[in-house]
Design a protein around this motif. Structure first.
Motif, PDB file in Angstrom:
ATOM      1  N   CYS A 101       0.825  -1.211   0.000  1.00 17.09           N
ATOM      2  CA  CYS A 101       0.000   0.000   0.000  1.00 17.09           C
ATOM      3  C   CYS A 101       0.857   1.258   0.000  1.00 17.09           C
ATOM      4  O   CYS A 101       0.514   2.265  -0.645  1.00 17.09           O
ATOM      5  N   GLY A 102       1.985   1.227   0.723  1.00 15.07           N
ATOM      6  CA  GLY A 102       2.856   2.398   0.730  1.00 15.07           C
ATOM      7  C   GLY A 102       3.456   2.684  -0.641  1.00 15.07           C
ATOM      8  O   GLY A 102       3.464   3.845  -1.121  1.00 15.07           O
ATOM      9  N   ILE A 103       3.944   1.638  -1.311  1.00 20.32           N
ATOM     10  CA  ILE A 103       4.515   1.827  -2.649  1.00 20.32           C
ATOM     11  C   ILE A 103       3.437   2.249  -3.634  1.00 20.32           C
ATOM     12  O   ILE A 103       3.633   3.155  -4.463  1.00 20.32           O
ATOM     13  N   ALA A 104       2.270   1.617  -3.562  1.00 22.38           N
ATOM     14  CA  ALA A 104       1.191   1.969  -4.487  1.00 22.38           C
ATOM     15  C   ALA A 104       0.694   3.385  -4.241  1.00 22.38           C
ATOM     16  O   ALA A 104       0.388   4.125  -5.194  1.00 22.38           O
ATOM     17  N   ALA A 105       0.606   3.811  -2.948  1.00 20.99           N
ATOM     18  CA  ALA A 105       0.164   5.177  -2.661  1.00 20.99           C
ATOM     19  C   ALA A 105       1.142   6.194  -3.217  1.00 20.99           C
ATOM     20  O   ALA A 105       0.736   7.203  -3.846  1.00 20.99           O
ATOM     21  N   ALA A 106       2.436   5.953  -3.013  1.00 24.98           N
ATOM     22  CA  ALA A 106       3.432   6.877  -3.574  1.00 24.98           C
ATOM     23  C   ALA A 106       3.370   6.883  -5.097  1.00 24.98           C
ATOM     24  O   ALA A 106       3.460   7.958  -5.738  1.00 24.98           O
ATOM     25  N   GLY A 107       3.207   5.701  -5.716  1.00 20.36           N
ATOM     26  CA  GLY A 107       3.124   5.642  -7.178  1.00 20.36           C
ATOM     27  C   GLY A 107       1.925   6.391  -7.718  1.00 20.36           C
ATOM     28  O   GLY A 107       2.025   7.126  -8.718  1.00 20.36           O
ATOM     29  N   LEU A 108       0.751   6.254  -7.091  1.00 24.40           N
ATOM     30  CA  LEU A 108      -0.439   6.966  -7.561  1.00 24.40           C
ATOM     31  C   LEU A 108      -0.312   8.468  -7.356  1.00 24.40           C
ATOM     32  O   LEU A 108      -0.769   9.268  -8.205  1.00 24.40           O
ATOM     33  N   LEU A 109       0.280   8.879  -6.231  1.00 27.39           N
ATOM     34  CA  LEU A 109       0.440  10.318  -6.007  1.00 27.39           C
ATOM     35  C   LEU A 109       1.392  10.926  -7.028  1.00 27.39           C
ATOM     36  O   LEU A 109       1.139  12.030  -7.556  1.00 27.39           O
ATOM     37  N   PHE A 110       2.502  10.229  -7.319  1.00 29.32           N
ATOM     38  CA  PHE A 110       3.421  10.739  -8.334  1.00 29.32           C
ATOM     39  C   PHE A 110       2.818  10.648  -9.730  1.00 29.32           C
ATOM     40  O   PHE A 110       3.226  11.369 -10.638  1.00 29.32           O
ATOM     41  N   ALA A 111       1.842   9.740  -9.924  1.00 31.76           N
ATOM     42  CA  ALA A 111       1.149   9.667 -11.213  1.00 31.76           C
ATOM     43  C   ALA A 111       0.056  10.708 -11.323  1.00 31.76           C
ATOM     44  O   ALA A 111      -0.622  10.801 -12.359  1.00 31.76           O
ATOM     45  N   GLY A 112      -0.170  11.492 -10.230  1.00 33.63           N
ATOM     46  CA  GLY A 112      -1.203  12.516 -10.242  1.00 33.63           C
ATOM     47  C   GLY A 112      -2.586  11.968 -10.016  1.00 33.63           C
ATOM     48  O   GLY A 112      -3.577  12.657 -10.278  1.00 33.63           O
ATOM     49  N   HIS A 113      -2.689  10.758  -9.506  1.00 33.80           N
ATOM     50  CA  HIS A 113      -3.991  10.125  -9.284  1.00 33.80           C
ATOM     51  C   HIS A 113      -4.432  10.369  -7.846  1.00 33.80           C
ATOM     52  O   HIS A 113      -3.676  10.155  -6.892  1.00 33.80           O
ATOM     53  N   ALA A 114      -5.681  10.822  -7.673  1.00 31.50           N
ATOM     54  CA  ALA A 114      -6.186  11.130  -6.329  1.00 31.50           C
ATOM     55  C   ALA A 114      -6.402   9.879  -5.495  1.00 31.50           C
ATOM     56  O   ALA A 114      -6.562   9.967  -4.266  1.00 31.50           O
ATOM     57  N   GLY A 115      -6.410   8.707  -6.133  1.00 28.19           N
ATOM     58  CA  GLY A 115      -6.573   7.478  -5.368  1.00 28.19           C
ATOM     59  C   GLY A 115      -5.434   7.223  -4.407  1.00 28.19           C
ATOM     60  O   GLY A 115      -5.558   6.403  -3.475  1.00 28.19           O
ATOM     61  N   GLY A 116      -4.289   7.906  -4.593  1.00 28.78           N
ATOM     62  CA  GLY A 116      -3.182   7.755  -3.661  1.00 28.78           C
ATOM     63  C   GLY A 116      -3.548   8.156  -2.249  1.00 28.78           C
ATOM     64  O   GLY A 116      -3.068   7.556  -1.268  1.00 28.78           O
ATOM     65  N   PHE A 117      -4.450   9.175  -2.097  1.00 31.76           N
ATOM     66  CA  PHE A 117      -4.865   9.589  -0.756  1.00 31.76           C
ATOM     67  C   PHE A 117      -5.659   8.477  -0.060  1.00 31.76           C
ATOM     68  O   PHE A 117      -5.564   8.277   1.158  1.00 31.76           O
TER      69      PHE A 117
END
Length: 456
Positions: A101-117
């Motif tokens: 979850c930590g890696i996926a959250a960082a990846g989504l945030l850097f991808a500009g996806h709000a799902g990272g939150f």
């Protein structure tokens, strides 16, 4: 290698190696057993997260506006799948979940996806709720530290209060809210587990008490059965043995030409034994009905009559009682024990050595003090029943095996010791009983008076 001469990239490599090692350890905890414990609600939650990610991408809701990494933006579904897989293992493998979850959250945030939150929210919530105590505490502290850092960084970057407020709002929503929520749930679960353990302990204690009560009841029943068996053996068996011997003597007397009144005398004695046995049997029956312990029957003064009943069968007896007042001043339980032991010894002698002479002596003797400490000499009462030891037992002699143990029990009950064993050509039953304090004084004074008379 000297740390001073180590290349500059060495610390970075060691950090990366440590990171991958921890990541590998986290994933190795996912085994078949963890997979078997996955819950349906976790699978449903992971599927719901992925659908929500698709909805956020469909409405073009980004995390930081146009700030994104193009390579991650095009591969966000794969990153989202990694985060959803981590959600599946939130209960069974919290460490692996935290990495995914930590890696996926960082990846989504850097991808500009709000799902990272959403994955940040899930990261802290699951780690605080399902992680180990140390991991849960570290996650709680990290959430507060990250909240302060985000607010300070937002204000330092923009110098705008409104942006700092927005950053604080998102930090509270995605960091502090899951931490507090999960912390309260963890405390509630711990309290429920504690109450459950306490209830189990109370139930176990109740079961142990019930088992102890049942064992005590069974032990009391066993003691009562032993007591009844001992009384039946000592009372009824002795009476029946005397009846059998006397009836045998009556038969022989009837066959003798000198029968005269001898047979009638023996028959009278048989009747007396039968009536006495019936009375004692009725006493035991009343004991079973009422539960009250009757007074012990048989005293030292009844020993001559007991010997007389056996003497009527043709057995020769040598009886000696040198106790003061013939032992009539002794406590009733002590006299009853002497009578019962003597009766059992006589029954055994008549059964195993019929027609042989029996010697019964009842005396007292002073005991010597032992040890260095000064002690008053004590007084012991001695009972000795000596009978012949035959090399071959009479035919048809059977026993219950409770006679000698019963004698040992009665001796121990009054604080004495008993031995029943062969000695040369004789079988000797020897009983030693220390007399109570008041009886010691009486016996010593009586013994001194007897010594003075013999000296005079």
């Amino acid at each position: 290698m000297n740390p001073a001469t180590a290349p500059a990239g060495a610390p970075t490599k060691r950090s990366a190696a440590l990171l991958f090692r921890r990541l590998r350890e986290g994933f190795t905890r996912i085994d078949e057993r963890n997979g078997a414990r996955i819950r349906i609600e976790d699978l449903a939650l992971a599927g719901g997260y992925f659908i929500l990610f698709w909805l956020l991408d469909a409405v073009h809701l980004t995390a930081f506006g146009d700030v994104k990494v193009a390579a991650l933006a095009s591969a966000w579904p794969a990153v989202a799948v990694l985060g959803c897989v981590g959600v599946v293992f939130r209960r069974t493998a919290p460490t692996a979940m935290a990495w995914m979850c930590g890696i996926a959250a960082a990846g989504l945030l850097f991808a500009g996806h709000a799902g990272g939150f959403l994955l940040v929210f899930e990261f802290f919530f699951s780690l605080v709720l399902f992680g180990k105590p140390r991991a849960s505490q570290l996650a709680s502290r990290a959430a507060w530290v990250l909240t302060v850092l985000l607010i300070v960084a937002a204000y330092g970057y923009s110098r705008a209060v409104d942006l700092a407020v927005v950053a604080g709002f998102f930090a509270v929503l995605t960091l502090l809210t899951p931490v507090e929520w999960a912390g309260n749930l963890r405390k509630a679960n711990q309290l429920a587990d504690s109450e459950s353990a306490r209830a189990d302990a109370v139930e176990d204690a109740a079961q142990q008490r019930s088992l102890a009560d049942r064992n005590a009841h069974e032990l009391a029943l066993e003691h009562e059965r032993q007591h009844l068996a001992r009384e039946l053996h000592d009372v009824i068996s002795a009476r029946l043995s005397a009846i059998a011997l006397q009836s045998g003597a009556a038969v022989h007397a009837q066959d003798s030409p000198l029968s005269g009144g001898g047979a009638v005398t023996v028959l009278h004695q048989i009747r007396e034994e039968s009536v006495a046995g019936l009375n004692e049997l009725n006493t035991m029956i009343r004991l079973l009905h009422t539960g009250t312990q009757p007074e012990s029957t048989g005293l030292v003064g009844d020993l001559p009559g007991l010997l007389g009943r056996y003497r009527a069968t043709g057995t020769e007896f040598d009886y000696e009682n040198s106790l003061p007042d013939a032992g009539s001043d002794l406590p009733v339980p002590l006299q009853s024990a002497i009578y019962r032991i003597t009766s059992e010894a006589l029954a055994n002698a008549a059964k195993h050595a019929p027609g042989q002479p029996v010697e019964v002596t009842l005396t007292h003797a002073a005991t010597k003090a032992h040890g260095l400490a000064p002690q008053r000499p004590g007084v012991e009462l001695h009972l000795c029943v000596r009978s012949a030891l035959l090399t071959e037992l009479p035919s048809g002699v059977l026993g219950t095996g409770t006679g000698i143990p019963s004698m040992h029990f009665r001796a121990a009950h009054v604080g004495g010791t008993l031995s029943a064993a062969p000695h040369g050509m004789n079988w000797i039953v020897s009983l030693q009983i220390p007399l109570p304090a008041s009886d010691k004084r009486d016996v010593i004074e009586s013994g001194d008076q007897l010594s003075k008379r013999h000296t005079a």
